[in-house]
Design an enzyme around this catalytic site. Structure first.
Site, PDB file in Angstrom:
ATOM      1  N   ASP A   2       0.948  -1.007   0.124  1.00 11.93           N
ATOM      2  CA  ASP A   2       0.003   0.295  -0.141  1.00 11.93           C
ATOM      3  C   ASP A   2       0.769   1.854  -0.101  1.00 11.93           C
ATOM      4  OD1 ASP A   2      -2.633   0.786   0.520  1.00 11.93           O
ATOM      5  OD2 ASP A   2      -2.466  -1.525   1.126  1.00 11.93           O
ATOM      6  N   ASN A   4       1.165   3.298  -2.868  1.00 11.54           N
ATOM      7  CA  ASN A   4       1.894   3.502  -4.331  1.00 11.54           C
ATOM      8  C   ASN A   4       1.156   5.491  -5.127  1.00 11.54           C
ATOM      9  OD1 ASN A   4       3.060   1.277  -4.394  1.00 11.54           O
ATOM     10  ND2 ASN A   4       1.668   0.132  -5.475  1.00 11.54           N
ATOM     11  N   HIS A  19       2.958   3.274  -8.826  1.00 14.41           N
ATOM     12  CA  HIS A  19       3.018   1.372  -8.801  1.00 14.41           C
ATOM     13  C   HIS A  19       4.199   1.252  -9.835  1.00 14.41           C
ATOM     14  CE1 HIS A  19      -1.242   1.867  -7.854  1.00 14.41           C
ATOM     15  NE2 HIS A  19      -1.527   2.191  -9.173  1.00 14.41           N
ATOM     16  N   LEU A 113      13.833 -19.561  -2.614  1.00 14.81           N
ATOM     17  CA  LEU A 113      12.895 -18.353  -2.268  1.00 14.81           C
ATOM     18  C   LEU A 113      11.460 -18.927  -3.129  1.00 14.81           C
ATOM     19  CD1 LEU A 113      11.234 -16.072  -0.795  1.00 14.81           C
ATOM     20  CD2 LEU A 113      12.101 -14.386  -2.773  1.00 14.81           C
ATOM     21  N   SER A 178      -7.843  -6.523   4.729  1.00 14.63           N
ATOM     22  CA  SER A 178      -8.018  -6.274   3.062  1.00 14.63           C
ATOM     23  C   SER A 178      -8.148  -7.599   2.818  1.00 14.63           C
ATOM     24  CB  SER A 178      -7.335  -5.170   3.039  1.00 14.63           C
ATOM     25  OG  SER A 178      -6.974  -3.918   3.530  1.00 14.63           O
ATOM     26  N   GLU A 189       1.826 -13.012  12.737  1.00 16.70           N
ATOM     27  CA  GLU A 189       1.560 -12.127  13.473  1.00 16.70           C
ATOM     28  C   GLU A 189       1.803 -10.586  12.448  1.00 16.70           C
ATOM     29  OE1 GLU A 189       2.695 -11.655  16.481  1.00 16.70           O
ATOM     30  OE2 GLU A 189       2.927 -13.582  17.312  1.00 16.70           O
TER      31      GLU A 189
END
Ligand code: FPP
Length: 222
Positions: A2, A4, A19, A113, A178, A189
């Site tokens: 959040d 941008n 963005h 990853l 959201s 957490e």
């Protein structure tokens, strides 16, 4: 990811510039994550509710995603990143779906990853789709409704096979989930930072991980 829009507004730039800067932050964070001991990173890139945004912003976001995958997939693969997606991403435009499928196939064997992008994702929508899958199996006679457990449902979610998140990190001072990983975040957490996503970097991620490390986790026990 959040902030941008606010980042762009503060610079009198169009939202798309925010963005675009957000994509740079994605690059930084994906590079830093393995060094910080992060094994699975899920980025909330486009929610099932983001379709409510003006058509040109939706189109900008899809374009940036398309460009990110095209330009980064080789490096991601070289760096041992496995790309995968959650959400109703197969309902996106066919050429984008093909690109995402190819990226997934190419990187499937990587282990450094796991990078999950939540695309056309909503936690409620995900649970509805899982409920439909369970109902279809029950109707087909392959599943006894009385035998449904937490694991049975978890196995039908988009995140089946992935560990639940340890840390949910929210940028730009927002204090809401959201519709993000609603089921999976039961014992995650929560760390919120005022940093706007385009300003997010390795140091900010390290700060969030350090904050996480101070938490005592009981998972409902004592
Ligand atoms: C929320 O900020 C951000 C989004 C809805 C989109 C996030 C997308 C990207 C960072 C780029 C595309 C993603 C990838 C992985 C290539 P906001 O627009 O709601 O900002 P605001 O709250 O300040 O208005």
């Amino acid at each position: 990811m959040d902030g941008n829009g606010r980042w762009a507004k503060a610079r009198r730039l169009p939202r798309v510039a925010g963005h675009r800067a957000g994509v740079e932050a994605v690059r930084r964070v994906v590079e830093a994550a393995p060094d910080l001991g992060i094994e699975v990173l899920t980025l909330y890139a486009f929610s099932s509710e983001n379709w409510k945004r003006p058509a040109d912003e939706v189109s900008d976001l899809m374009g940036l995603l398309n460009h990110y995958i095209r330009s980064e997939v080789k490096d991601l693969h070289k760096n041992g990143v496995r790309l995968d997606f959650i959400g109703d991403w197969k309902a996106l435009k066919p050429d984008l779906v093909k690109l995402l499928e190819d990226a997934r196939t190419l990187t499937a064997g990587n282990e450094k990853l796991v990078l999950i992008m939540a695309l056309n994702y909503g936690g409620q929508d995900e649970m509805v789709r899982a409920a439909r899958a369970l109902a279809a199996e029950a109707v087909a006679g392959t599943l006894d409704p009385a035998a449904i457990t937490i694991d049975t449902l978890a196995d039908r979610l988009d995140t089946a096979g992935l560990p639940p998140p340890d840390l949910v990190l929210r940028t730009s001072g927002e204090m809401r989930l959201s519709n993000f990983l609603l089921w999976q975040s039961a014992y995650a957490e929560f760390v919120a930072t005022d940093t706007l996503w385009p300003d997010f970097d390795r140091a900010a991620l390290a700060g969030a991980v350090a904050e996480f490390a101070t938490r005592e986790r009981r998972f409902g026990g004592r």
